[in-house]
Design a protein around this motif. Structure first.
Motif: not given
Length: 491
Positions: A393-415
């Motif tokens: 569960t604790k390891l999932g935090f880092e994976s989720l942060r990376q996923s959120i960062n990628l989603e933010l970058a994709q959404a910003s580039a998309e808009i």
């Protein structure tokens, strides 16, 4: 011809919006649509029921620490009575018998006192008297009536279970919020789809009117010998194609409205009227490429935090299995016997009855201490599993942060890309409108060809289609950006 076409278009529009059914349309803004869906969407109602179930489970766990009281009454027939073997010699054997004695008539006639001296002798054993004998202490009918109670005094897993239950309730609440965000996303996209299709329908209607007018004017010019029949035929082909395109757009509009009604949890027969305008939709550019993003804004991150807390409590609960448990137990009741059913039902009891009682009371109170000693290392392996689950569960935090960062970058580039394309397509549409206007004037003035008009009209429709496609992409990108930044339901 122009008036007739306008009348047909107006009737189609009324039919498409549901006015022809005589039902008042429901006026909805985007925010009103989201609010309506949050209250009436069946899937969300089921999710909220799950949240209520979680709250009820907390009460169920809390009830384990409260007094447990039960009452029971039972009457039964021992149709096969329990027997046991008994050794009579253990009770001293058979008693001695009094020997017989005789008083003679002479003794009676003598008038002297007669002295009797009793004598006892042991009887001879009879066949079957020796060895064990089967006897029963059970009456044919028995009954009982009792009240039992118990109170948990100490249980480490119970205390941790209370904390885990509250945390589970919080997890259920956050899951509901996540479902609400998903519904808001679906409703927003469907709402924007209806808006874009409505704008496109309106533009197609204007194009039909303009092309129908041009066809009428060209027909007059042909009758006056200024234009050729080929010019009229080309425009008629364009008009027919545009009618087909509008019919397709009309069906697409109906489908998009049906999709929105589905996302709202609204009856398909209920007409709707959207009050928001595309021109009023704004994009908050400060959300693009945020520098100091707070991950707690995302419900997924908050959910993972609650799951981590549950994993920690589960580990503590397993370790608490090594602690002793203590209970307070008590019971009080009556038990009765009888040779017949009516006898046992004829209750004779009470402390003042000492002769013919058939029901007797009993009572008990005591404490029970359960101390775990050895369970074959079962809890040891459960602790190992709990530690690994917590680590995952604790390891999932880092994976989720990376996923959120990628989603933010994709959404910003998309808009960003969508807005650039929208601006370009808007300019192209304006240029195409101007080219079509000039080509029409040149043709009417006799300095241009009908082929230029037809080509300009074709380019204009293509530019309009590209513009509205870019507009829809930009609106979808806006929704994706708001979801990525965790602000979709806070606007």
């Amino acid at each position: 011809m122009k008036k007739r076409l306008n009348l047909v278009i107006a009737l189609l529009a009324l039919w498409g919006t549901g006015y022809a059914q005589g039902q008042e349309p429901m006026r909805l803004s985007l925010q009103e649509s989201i609010n309506y869906a949050l209250q009436h969407r069946p899937s969300l109602q089921a999710t909220r029921n799950e949240q209520k179930i979680a709250k009820a489970q907390v009460g169920e766990i809390r009830a384990m620490g409260l007094p447990q009281i039960d009452a029971a009454v039972e009457v039964g027939n021992n149709f096969v009575q329990q027997k046991t073997l008994l050794d009579p010699s253990a009770f001293g054997g058979a008693p001695d018998e009094l020997d017989p004695f005789i008083i003679t008539p002479e003794q009676l006639a003598s008038g002297q006192p007669i002295t009797l001296t009793p004598a006892y002798s042991t009887p001879e054993p009879q066949p079957g008297d020796g060895g064990l004998q089967a006897i029963t202490f059970v009456q044919p009918y028995t009954g009982s009536a009792a009240i039992t109670g118990s109170q948990l005094l100490f249980d480490g897993s119970y205390l941790i279970g209370l904390k885990a239950a509250k945390t589970y309730t919080e997890l259920s609440r956050k899951s509901t919020v996540q479902s609400e965000i998903e519904v808001a996303e679906q409703v927003s996209k469907a709402y924007y789809g209806v808006l874009v299709n409505g704008e496109r329908m309106e533009l197609l209607t204007q194009n039909l009117i303009r092309l129908d007018t041009l066809l009428f004017q060209t027909g007059v010019m042909f009758e006056n010998g200024v234009a050729e029949k080929l010019d009229v035929d080309r425009l008629r082909v364009q008009l027919n194609n545009l009618k087909v395109e509008r019919q397709k757009a009309e069906r697409l509009m109906q489908l998009s409205e049906n999709l929105l009604k589905f996302q709202l949890g609204l009856n398909q027969s209920q007409p709707i009227l959207l009050t928001d305008k595309l021109a009023e939709v704004e994009v908050d550019m400060s959300k693009v490429n945020p520098q100091d993003f707070n991950y707690n804004n995302r419900i997924e991150y908050s959910l993972l935090e609650t799951q981590r807390d549950l994993a920690e409590l589960d580990l503590r609960n397993t370790k608490s299995g090594y602690l002793p448990k203590m209970y307070l137990n008590a019971r009080y009741g009556y038990s009765g016997v009888g040779s017949t059913f009516s006898d046992v039902m004829d209750v004779r009891a009470g402390s003042n009855n000492t002769t013919n009682r058939n029901w007797f009371d009993f009572g008990y109170v005591g404490a029970q201490l359960q101390v775990p000693i050895f369970d074959g290392l079962r809890k040891h392996y459960q602790v190992q599993q709990g530690k690994l689950a917590l680590e995952n569960t604790k390891l999932g935090f880092e994976s989720l942060r990376q996923s959120i960062n990628l989603e933010l970058a994709q959404a910003s580039a998309e808009i960003t890309n969508a807005l650039d394309v929208l601006a370009s397509q808007k300019e192209n549409m304006a240029l195409a409108e101007e080219i079509a206007r000039v080509a029409k004037i040149k043709f009417q003035e006799g300095v241009g060809t009908n082929l230029e008009v037809v080509s300009a009209e074709t380019d204009l429709r293509e530019a309009q289609t590209n513009y509205y496609a870019a507009m829809y992409d930009a609106l979808i990108a806006k929704v994706n950006l708001e979801k990525a930044t965790g602000t979709l339901l806070t606007n």
